[in-house]
Design an enzyme around this catalytic site. Structure first.
Site, PDB file in Angstrom:
ATOM      1  N   THR A 130       0.820  -1.208   0.000  1.00  0.00           N
ATOM      2  CA  THR A 130       0.000   0.000   0.000  1.00  0.00           C
ATOM      3  C   THR A 130       0.857   1.263   0.000  1.00  0.00           C
ATOM      4  O   THR A 130       1.900   1.315   0.647  1.00  0.00           O
ATOM      5  CB  THR A 130      -0.907  -0.022   1.246  1.00  0.00           C
ATOM      6  N   THR A 162       2.841  -3.610   8.573  1.00  0.00           N
ATOM      7  CA  THR A 162       2.700  -4.325   9.850  1.00  0.00           C
ATOM      8  C   THR A 162       4.028  -4.968  10.219  1.00  0.00           C
ATOM      9  O   THR A 162       4.676  -5.570   9.365  1.00  0.00           O
ATOM     10  CB  THR A 162       1.603  -5.408   9.730  1.00  0.00           C
ATOM     11  N   GLU A 371      -5.610  -6.197   3.922  1.00  0.00           N
ATOM     12  CA  GLU A 371      -5.434  -7.250   2.904  1.00  0.00           C
ATOM     13  C   GLU A 371      -6.623  -7.299   1.935  1.00  0.00           C
ATOM     14  O   GLU A 371      -7.038  -8.365   1.470  1.00  0.00           O
ATOM     15  CB  GLU A 371      -5.146  -8.601   3.561  1.00  0.00           C
TER      16      GLU A 371
HETATM   17  N1  COS Z   1      -3.539 -14.220  -8.556  1.00  0.00           N
HETATM   18  C1  COS Z   1      -2.778 -14.219  -9.655  1.00  0.00           C
HETATM   19  N2  COS Z   1      -2.824 -13.253 -10.593  1.00  0.00           N
HETATM   20  C2  COS Z   1      -3.689 -12.257 -10.385  1.00  0.00           C
HETATM   21  C3  COS Z   1      -4.538 -12.181  -9.247  1.00  0.00           C
HETATM   22  C4  COS Z   1      -4.442 -13.225  -8.319  1.00  0.00           C
HETATM   23  N3  COS Z   1      -5.185 -13.262  -7.229  1.00  0.00           N
HETATM   24  N4  COS Z   1      -5.292 -11.073  -9.319  1.00  0.00           N
HETATM   25  C5  COS Z   1      -4.947 -10.465 -10.463  1.00  0.00           C
HETATM   26  N5  COS Z   1      -3.983 -11.185 -11.101  1.00  0.00           N
HETATM   27  C6  COS Z   1      -3.355 -10.891 -12.387  1.00  0.00           C
HETATM   28  C7  COS Z   1      -4.395 -10.876 -13.489  1.00  0.00           C
HETATM   29  O1  COS Z   1      -4.597 -12.162 -14.004  1.00  0.00           O
HETATM   30  C8  COS Z   1      -3.756  -9.957 -14.504  1.00  0.00           C
HETATM   31  O2  COS Z   1      -2.814 -10.690 -15.254  1.00  0.00           O
HETATM   32  P1  COS Z   1      -2.598 -10.379 -16.843  1.00  0.00           P
HETATM   33  O3  COS Z   1      -2.083  -8.962 -16.886  1.00  0.00           O
HETATM   34  O4  COS Z   1      -1.582 -11.397 -17.234  1.00  0.00           O
HETATM   35  O5  COS Z   1      -3.927 -10.547 -17.473  1.00  0.00           O
HETATM   36  C9  COS Z   1      -3.020  -8.954 -13.635  1.00  0.00           C
HETATM   37  O6  COS Z   1      -2.793  -9.597 -12.381  1.00  0.00           O
HETATM   38  C10 COS Z   1      -3.807  -7.698 -13.410  1.00  0.00           C
HETATM   39  O7  COS Z   1      -5.069  -8.084 -12.920  1.00  0.00           O
HETATM   40  P2  COS Z   1      -6.323  -7.134 -12.910  1.00  0.00           P
HETATM   41  O8  COS Z   1      -6.442  -6.439 -14.230  1.00  0.00           O
HETATM   42  O9  COS Z   1      -7.486  -7.886 -12.394  1.00  0.00           O
HETATM   43  O10 COS Z   1      -5.849  -6.056 -11.834  1.00  0.00           O
HETATM   44  P3  COS Z   1      -6.612  -4.823 -11.259  1.00  0.00           P
HETATM   45  O11 COS Z   1      -5.705  -3.665 -11.295  1.00  0.00           O
HETATM   46  O12 COS Z   1      -7.969  -4.681 -11.882  1.00  0.00           O
HETATM   47  O13 COS Z   1      -6.763  -5.154  -9.698  1.00  0.00           O
HETATM   48  C11 COS Z   1      -7.523  -6.170  -7.704  1.00  0.00           C
HETATM   49  C12 COS Z   1      -7.178  -6.321  -9.180  1.00  0.00           C
HETATM   50  C13 COS Z   1      -8.543  -5.097  -7.428  1.00  0.00           C
HETATM   51  C14 COS Z   1      -8.107  -7.515  -7.321  1.00  0.00           C
HETATM   52  C15 COS Z   1      -6.218  -5.893  -6.921  1.00  0.00           C
HETATM   53  O14 COS Z   1      -5.732  -4.593  -7.204  1.00  0.00           O
HETATM   54  C16 COS Z   1      -6.396  -6.003  -5.425  1.00  0.00           C
HETATM   55  O15 COS Z   1      -6.429  -7.113  -4.883  1.00  0.00           O
HETATM   56  N6  COS Z   1      -6.490  -4.863  -4.735  1.00  0.00           N
HETATM   57  C17 COS Z   1      -6.499  -4.859  -3.294  1.00  0.00           C
HETATM   58  C18 COS Z   1      -5.115  -4.771  -2.782  1.00  0.00           C
HETATM   59  C19 COS Z   1      -5.051  -5.117  -1.360  1.00  0.00           C
HETATM   60  O16 COS Z   1      -5.558  -6.130  -0.915  1.00  0.00           O
HETATM   61  N7  COS Z   1      -4.378  -4.254  -0.604  1.00  0.00           N
HETATM   62  C20 COS Z   1      -4.202  -4.447   0.803  1.00  0.00           C
HETATM   63  C21 COS Z   1      -2.798  -4.737   1.087  1.00  0.00           C
HETATM   64  S1  COS Z   1      -2.643  -5.189   2.740  1.00  0.00           S
HETATM   65  S2  COS Z   1      -0.877  -4.588   3.121  1.00  0.00           S
END
Ligand code: COS
Length: 391
Positions: A130, A162, A371
């Site tokens: 983040t 963390t 997360e």
């Molecule tokens: N596992 C493996 N690959 C993944 C994945 C996963 N869980 N999620 C996405 N990907 C891959 C996709 O397949 C895509 O690959 P290609 O470029 O080869 O097609 C690439 O990553 C980009 O995926 P996508 O276009 O879906 O990404 P987005 O930017 O739309 O974002 C989300 C996806 C919203 C799911 C992601 O940004 C997310 O999880 N955000 C939250 C972050 C988070 O949890 N932060 C808290 C941190 S706690 S310290």
């Protein structure tokens, strides 16, 4: 049989549960109220967890871990959260966010260099994704790593790390260029504590999880050797996916923290409802209270099953990203409901610090945010459905 026992559990699952439960009751529970009040990071408890082998539960023995599975690990996280959410969060950030990506995606040399130290608890691990302008939209990363001779020159800021200052290694993402198609090329790195240019912000003052150490990290002209690019040169640009895969596992842990908090709330609400009397009877026999307790028990059981199912899928090499998001979403919301109900059952006592359920309520809120927020979990689940249904 305990309510949290299942006929299909293996002996080592019961063993780890009893070991962590004993440690939590003897060493952690007596200090949980004071640690929350002082916001002190309990480094000594991490030392004891290291001695007991809790800091590398799902890591193979040859790399310094206990050689158990994800299910054993989430049971441990749950048992700690039952008495202290902050300590459970520290263990989870260390294991599934900080150590796991080095174990899963590191080169052989990187695994040998960092994992044994972390899994044996000689060092604590952390994870930094983040940023001030990149939270839910994790691809919005602005931290940069520019090739500089043999190594990398890193500049940027990471939020909410963390284990912060206590971490001996931190895995983080940075933009290393532009990917084909114009998207940011995001790579993952490992930085060791003490690296010049790694600076820490003040400890965050938070609503809950108050004894967990949460920091802003500043990377100021921080030089890293080429060997700190996670996965080696061929992994350049694969950092976003590595972090997404790491978060899939991390979400199971956050679900486990939520289950532990909800169970902790139930542990306090039921005995209180039996002992407190009103209108000539135990309040637990009054309809309003007994319905709340029943709903709490259903929430705990359902959340636990979802978390264990996601862990078992991970252990069996099955796809588990959707199930991890579902478990995290349901468990974190169940955790809020259960801790809220516990306060209500305890009434005025519940609102005071010494009865602990108000702390659990404050700690539970983090699980709907960290997360991946509940909104992100719904997005991940809905995207997965749309793939399954072929549109
Ligand atoms: N596992 C493996 N690959 C993944 C994945 C996963 N869980 N999620 C996405 N990907 C891959 C996709 O397949 C895509 O690959 P290609 O470029 O080869 O097609 C690439 O990553 C980009 O995926 P996508 O276009 O879906 O990404 P987005 O930017 O739309 O974002 C989300 C996806 C919203 C799911 C992601 O940004 C997310 O999880 N955000 C939250 C972050 C988070 O949890 N932060 C808290 C941190 S706690 S310290």
């Amino acid at each position: 049989m305990n309510v949290d026992d299942f006929p299909w559990m293996e002996e080592h699952h019961r063993m780890i549960r009893e070991a962590v439960r004993g440690f939590a009751a003897g060493e952690v529970a007596p200090r949980a109220v004071a640690l929350d009040a002082s916001c002190e990071f309990p480094l000594d408890l991490f030392g004891k967890m290291a001695e007991l082998g809790f800091l590398g539960i799902p890591i193979p023995e040859e790399l310094g871990g206990a050689g158990m599975d994800t299910l054993a690990y989430v049971i441990a996280v749950e048992e700690l959260a039952r008495v202290d959410g902050s300590l459970a969060l520290g263990l989870a950030a260390h294991t599934s966010l900080g150590t796991y990506p080095i174990y899963a995606f590191g080169t052989e040399e990187q695994r040998r260099r960092w994992v044994p130290r972390l899994a044996s608890g000689k060092g604590i691990a952390a994870f930094a994704l983040t940023e001030p302008d990149a939270g839910s939209d994790a691809q919005g990363t602005r931290t940069t790593a520019v090739q500089d001779g043999d190594g990398w020159l890193v500049n940027g800021t990471k939020f909410y790390c963390t284990n912060g200052t206590h971490a001996s290694t931190i895995v983080f993402t940075a933009v290393t260029g532009t990917a084909p198609g114009g998207k940011k090329e995001i790579s993952a790195f490992v930085v060791e504590k003490g690296t010049p240019g790694l600076k820490y912000g003040a400890k965050e003052v938070k609503l809950g999880m108050r004894s967990s150490d949460t920091r802003v990290l500043h990377f100021e002209d921080m030089r890293l050797p080429a060997g700190n690019l996670l996965g080696g040169p061929e992994s350049r640009g694969a950092g976003f996916k590595k972090f997404m895969l790491t978060l899939d596992g991390g979400r199971i842990s956050v679900g486990a923290i939520s289950v532990g908090l909800a169970q902790g709330a139930l542990d306090r609400a039921v005995p209180y409802s039996r002992q407190r009397e009103a209108f000539g009877q135990a309040i637990g026999d009054l309809g309003g209270i007994s319905a709340r307790l029943a709903d709490m028990a259903v929430d705990v059981h359902a959340a636990r099953l979802m978390v264990y199912d996601a862990a078992l899928r991970k252990d069996r090499g099955l796809p588990f990203a959707k199930q991890a998001s579902m478990a995290k979403l349901f468990a974190s919301e169940a955790g809020m409901r259960a801790t809220d109900s516990a306060i209500q059952v305890l009434g005025g006592y519940g609102f005071t610090r010494e009865y602990e359920v108000e702390r659990m309520y404050r700690d539970a809120k983090l699980c709907e945010i960290g997360e991946g927020t509940s909104e992100i979990q719904r997005l991940v689940i809905a995207r997965s459905l749309s793939k399954e249904f072929g549109s």
